[in-house]
Design an enzyme around this catalytic site. Structure first.
Site, short mmCIF file in Angstrom:
data_model
loop_
_atom_site.label_atom_id
_atom_site.label_comp_id
_atom_site.label_asym_id
_atom_site.label_seq_id
_atom_site.Cartn_x
_atom_site.Cartn_y
_atom_site.Cartn_z
N HIS A 88 0.95 -1.23 0.14
CA HIS A 88 0.10 -0.02 -0.08
C HIS A 88 0.77 1.18 0.03
O HIS A 88 1.95 0.98 0.38
CB HIS A 88 -1.02 0.00 1.24
CG HIS A 88 -0.27 0.21 2.57
ND1 HIS A 88 -0.18 1.47 3.35
CD2 HIS A 88 -0.02 -0.72 3.43
CE1 HIS A 88 0.31 1.18 4.41
NE2 HIS A 88 0.38 -0.04 4.60
N ASP A 90 -0.88 4.55 0.68
CA ASP A 90 -1.21 5.48 1.84
C ASP A 90 -0.33 5.45 3.04
O ASP A 90 0.18 4.36 3.21
CB ASP A 90 -2.54 5.30 2.10
CG ASP A 90 -2.86 3.92 2.66
OD1 ASP A 90 -2.78 3.13 2.04
OD2 ASP A 90 -3.51 3.83 3.64
N ASP A 119 6.71 2.13 6.24
CA ASP A 119 5.08 1.56 6.29
C ASP A 119 4.33 2.47 5.23
O ASP A 119 3.75 3.22 5.64
CB ASP A 119 4.58 1.78 7.68
CG ASP A 119 3.15 1.17 7.71
OD1 ASP A 119 2.63 0.50 6.76
OD2 ASP A 119 2.57 1.76 8.69
N GLU A 153 -5.13 1.24 3.27
CA GLU A 153 -4.76 0.45 4.24
C GLU A 153 -5.01 0.80 5.66
O GLU A 153 -5.13 0.01 6.50
CB GLU A 153 -3.39 -0.37 3.91
CG GLU A 153 -3.08 -1.57 4.53
CD GLU A 153 -2.47 -1.51 5.99
OE1 GLU A 153 -2.39 -2.43 6.65
OE2 GLU A 153 -2.08 -0.26 6.33
N GLU A 154 -4.40 2.13 5.82
CA GLU A 154 -4.44 2.85 7.04
C GLU A 154 -5.65 3.26 7.61
O GLU A 154 -5.81 3.50 8.85
CB GLU A 154 -3.20 3.94 7.21
CG GLU A 154 -1.94 3.70 6.74
CD GLU A 154 -1.15 2.65 7.61
OE1 GLU A 154 -1.99 2.43 8.72
OE2 GLU A 154 -0.19 2.31 7.38
N ASP A 177 4.37 -6.06 4.57
CA ASP A 177 4.10 -4.94 5.28
C ASP A 177 4.02 -5.45 6.79
O ASP A 177 3.12 -5.27 7.69
CB ASP A 177 2.60 -4.59 5.04
CG ASP A 177 2.01 -3.13 5.76
OD1 ASP A 177 2.81 -2.68 6.13
OD2 ASP A 177 0.97 -2.96 5.81
N HIS A 444 4.51 4.53 12.45
CA HIS A 444 3.29 5.55 12.90
C HIS A 444 3.77 6.37 14.03
O HIS A 444 3.33 7.03 14.68
CB HIS A 444 2.13 4.49 13.50
CG HIS A 444 1.40 3.76 12.22
ND1 HIS A 444 0.04 3.26 12.74
CD2 HIS A 444 1.68 3.27 11.44
CE1 HIS A 444 -0.32 2.49 11.57
NE2 HIS A 444 0.66 2.86 10.97
#
Length: 471
Positions: A88, A90, A119, A153-154, A177, A444
């Protein structure tokens, strides 16, 4: 082909890999619902990242197919079976605490600093270049391969809903991931939304105007702001200073006094919502301070009491009676991800759970209602993702673990996580890298990075893995 020096071949292509990664990292692909349109349903950033990736693949001569602004794929190989690789583009919101521009990647001490570096843009680019390497080496495949790229995805995974409504489901595959050696088990994922608006006036020394923390349910809130009105605010400020000094290793705080109100700002540490124990939740910690005082609204008192007691630090959910442990998948985890309180409107709290087999959203809901009954709350459960597990003796899992051992010299082993990856979308799907057991996990968090050596090593592993899975 059996004697390919995978890492050596990848290292020859280092500059090309970095060039493609940097072009992606410069695109601020955060979901922005306030900028959403029909052509960009989760905002312009994710759409721009997808279109750039598809353009890159076309420039390299690949066959591609795009599914609106939601998803796309790069396809190659031939055969009846289909291997899926799902990544992903995003990224989560930036947050605070960055020492570099999060969307202007920099290499510092051989680490690539940028939002999305680990990520999941870095690992996705690694998988893409693994494919390029195999084609450049003239490898022939006896299976079809789809590199599938998502843009949501997030958040809600709407991208994959749209993709698989039209496209073929892979027979097996992996998502780059997660972590090596492999993640073949993923806990279930569900959020509980707690609301209350009890405007009953009570005796209290202060008035809570607002308390806000958190960006997403799958992030530990790093920042929390609270606005309090009342008299003798200097004494309250001194008490706050003392509170912060009692936690010098993991809390920072400041305040501003204006007229009859004081604004507190507490800084903890962000982390992935599946590992809440790694972070420092600013909302629950600030409530540990505020609970020492009384407020003139019933819901404000309930808010700080609940956050500082039942929801404070009890990462296994034991404080609200929902803890559960599975022999293989481990224990349930709880993250207080988003907290919003406004006087005359009440509270809105998102508590996110990652749960193993043996429990479910209904039991979590029941446990919360019993544990929090004194507060007269409304608790609603969101849409759940069920636990997912591919046995360790599955041939794909065995192959991926063998490749990991070939490349690292370390023993491979199965693992279950609380985080959710696209791997769970496939009946025989797993997460495979890109972080190694000794890697620093900054997903994150502020100052997210992906080391150059890890980028090259995981590209080599993906290349050999795709090669072995298509023999």
């Amino acid at each position: 082909m059996e004697n390919i020096q995978w890492l050596e071949e990848v290292t020859k292509r280092k500059e090309s890999i970095l060039e493609d990664l940097f072009r992606q990292l410069r695109i601020p692909s955060v979901r922005e619902d306030d900028k959403a349109t029909e052509d960009a349903p989760v905002g312009p950033g994710p759409k721009a990242a997808l279109e750039d990736f598809m353009a890159m693949a076309k420039e390299d001569g690949f066959t591609t197919k795009q599914y609106g602004p939601w998803a796309g794929r790069v396809e190659f190989g031939e055969g009846e079976e289909l291997l899926g690789i799902l990544g992903h583009l995003d990224v989560v919101p930036v947050g605070t605490g960055w020492e570099t521009d999060p969307f202007e990647p920099q290499i510092i001490d051989e680490k690539i600093y940028a939002r999305g570096s680990s990520d999941d843009k870095g690992p996705t680019i690694a998988a893409y270049h693994a494919i390029k390497l195999l084609l450049e080496l003239g490898v022939k495949f006896n299976k079809r391969i789809h590199l599938i790229i998502g843009t949501d995805e997030e958040s809600g995974w709407q991208c994959m809903d749209h993709y698989f409504a039209e496209a073929e489901m892979p027979d097996f595959g992996f998502s780059p991931d997660g972590n090596f050696p492999i993640i073949n088990g993923e806990k279930g994922n569900v959020s509980a939304i707690i609301t209350q608006s009890d405007q009953t006036k009570v005796e209290g020394d202060y008035h809570l105007v607002s308390l806000n923390a958190g960006l997403r349910a799958n992030m530990v809130p790093q920042d929390c702001d609270a606005v309090v009105q009342g008299a003798d605010l200097e004494t309250l400020a001194e008490a706050f200073d003392s509170f912060v000094k009692e936690h010098p290793n993991h809390l920072k705080g400041s305040y501003e006094i204006e007229s009859d109100q004081i604004t507190f700002h507490l800084v903890g540490k962000a982390a992935h919502g599946s590992t809440p124990h790694v972070g420092v939740n600013a909302a629950t910690h600030l409530s540990q301070f505020l609970v020492n005082y009384t407020f003139d609204q019933q819901d404000a008192n309930h808010l700080v009491q609940m956050l500082s007691h039942q929801l404070y630090e009890g990462f296994d959910g034991s404080g609200i009676g929902v803890n559960h442990t599975h022999d293989v998948m481990g224990e349930l985890s709880m993250n207080v991800g988003v907290v919003n309180y406004q006087d005359r409107k009440g509270m809105d709290i998102n508590v996110n759970f990652r749960y193993p087999e043996g429990t479910n959203p209904e039991r979590i809901h029941e446990g919360m209602q019993k544990a929090l009954t004194e507060y007269s709350l409304s608790i609603e459960m969101g849409e759940a993702k069920e636990p997912h597990y591919v046995p360790a003796d599955d041939p794909m899992v065995e192959t991926l673990l063998q490749v990991y051992e070939n490349q690292t010299g370390e023993k491979g082993y199965e693992k279950t996580i609380g985080g959710g990856t696209y791997g769970r979308l496939m009946p025989r799907g797993v997460a495979y890298g890109a972080l190694f057991p000794n890697s620093t996990d900054t997903m994150h968090q502020a100052n997210e990075f992906f080391s150059v050596s890890d980028l090259l090593r995981c590209t080599a592993i993906y290349a050999e893995a795709i090669y072995r899975l298509t023999r």
